[in-house]
Design a protein around this motif. Structure first.
Motif, mmCIF file in Angstrom:
data_model
loop_
_atom_site.group_PDB
_atom_site.id
_atom_site.type_symbol
_atom_site.label_atom_id
_atom_site.label_comp_id
_atom_site.label_asym_id
_atom_site.label_seq_id
_atom_site.Cartn_x
_atom_site.Cartn_y
_atom_site.Cartn_z
ATOM 1 N N ARG A 1 -59.334 -28.352 -24.051
ATOM 2 C CA ARG A 1 -59.826 -29.265 -25.075
ATOM 3 C C ARG A 1 -61.190 -29.824 -24.678
ATOM 4 N N ARG A 2 -61.336 -30.198 -23.400
ATOM 5 C CA ARG A 2 -62.620 -30.743 -22.944
ATOM 6 C C ARG A 2 -63.719 -29.678 -22.973
ATOM 7 N N VAL A 3 -63.368 -28.474 -22.613
ATOM 8 C CA VAL A 3 -64.346 -27.380 -22.656
ATOM 9 C C VAL A 3 -64.826 -27.185 -24.084
ATOM 10 N N ALA A 4 -63.905 -27.202 -25.026
ATOM 11 C CA ALA A 4 -64.273 -27.038 -26.432
ATOM 12 C C ALA A 4 -65.098 -28.226 -26.915
ATOM 13 N N GLU A 5 -64.725 -29.449 -26.519
ATOM 14 C CA GLU A 5 -65.466 -30.645 -26.914
ATOM 15 C C GLU A 5 -66.897 -30.615 -26.382
ATOM 16 N N ASP A 6 -67.053 -30.143 -25.160
ATOM 17 C CA ASP A 6 -68.371 -30.127 -24.533
ATOM 18 C C ASP A 6 -69.216 -28.938 -24.972
ATOM 19 N N GLY A 7 -68.670 -28.051 -25.787
ATOM 20 C CA GLY A 7 -69.438 -26.922 -26.297
ATOM 21 C C GLY A 7 -69.535 -25.753 -25.338
ATOM 22 N N TRP A 8 -68.587 -25.627 -24.435
ATOM 23 C CA TRP A 8 -68.636 -24.534 -23.454
ATOM 24 C C TRP A 8 -67.637 -23.435 -23.786
ATOM 25 N N SER A 9 -67.436 -23.159 -25.012
ATOM 26 C CA SER A 9 -66.483 -22.100 -25.366
ATOM 27 C C SER A 9 -67.172 -20.748 -25.348
ATOM 28 N N ARG A 10 -66.403 -19.671 -25.516
ATOM 29 C CA ARG A 10 -66.925 -18.306 -25.428
ATOM 30 C C ARG A 10 -68.011 -17.999 -26.463
ATOM 31 N N GLY A 11 -68.015 -18.668 -27.595
ATOM 32 C CA GLY A 11 -68.981 -18.359 -28.643
ATOM 33 C C GLY A 11 -70.321 -19.044 -28.467
ATOM 34 N N THR A 12 -70.490 -19.788 -27.410
ATOM 35 C CA THR A 12 -71.723 -20.547 -27.205
ATOM 36 C C THR A 12 -72.616 -19.842 -26.194
ATOM 37 N N VAL A 13 -73.638 -20.547 -25.784
ATOM 38 C CA VAL A 13 -74.588 -20.015 -24.798
ATOM 39 C C VAL A 13 -73.860 -19.654 -23.510
ATOM 40 N N PHE A 14 -72.929 -20.515 -23.099
ATOM 41 C CA PHE A 14 -72.156 -20.223 -21.887
ATOM 42 C C PHE A 14 -71.426 -18.898 -22.011
ATOM 43 N N GLY A 15 -70.793 -18.672 -23.150
ATOM 44 C CA GLY A 15 -70.065 -17.427 -23.371
ATOM 45 C C GLY A 15 -70.972 -16.215 -23.290
#
Length: 106
Positions: free
Chosen positions: A13-27
């Motif tokens: 949940r925190r990863v998703a809240e912080d924008g670090w999911s697979r579909g983002t720049v991190f992904g």
């Protein structure tokens, strides 16, 4: 700053809240790095010869002091060569002598 999450669901949940999911720049960066590492691994694997160096492996498995003591005892007659071969993981006399030379006994 928040304390680290204790449960996997809370972490996700925190990863998703912080924008670090697979579909983002991190992904995207993660996928690029994963591809680079896998390519490096495949290249290294192709360039390897088959197997490791027995003497390097044995010197890591056995302490130098132990190997020297076994070799000295076998040469002095205190230990049979058969037992010394078993203790050092060798089968042939030539391998035993090469290992003895490698650990520093003459």
């Amino acid at each position: 700053m928040r304390p680290p999450p204790r449960r996997p669901a809370e972490r996700r949940r925190r990863v998703a809240e912080d924008g670090w999911s697979r579909g983002t720049v991190f992904g995207e960066l993660y996928a690029q790095e994963e591809e680079r590492v896998l390519a490096l691994f495949a290249e290294t694997k192709e360039n390897r010869s088959g197997g490791g160096n027995f003497y390097n492996v044995q010197s890591q498995r056995l302490s130098r002091q132990f190997a020297r003591a076994v070799v000295a005892s076998a040469r002095e007659g205190g230990t049979s060569y058969r037992d010394a071969y078993k203790l050092l993981g060798t089968k042939k006399h030539s391998t035993f002598e090469a290992l003895a030379e490698r650990v520093g006994t003459h």
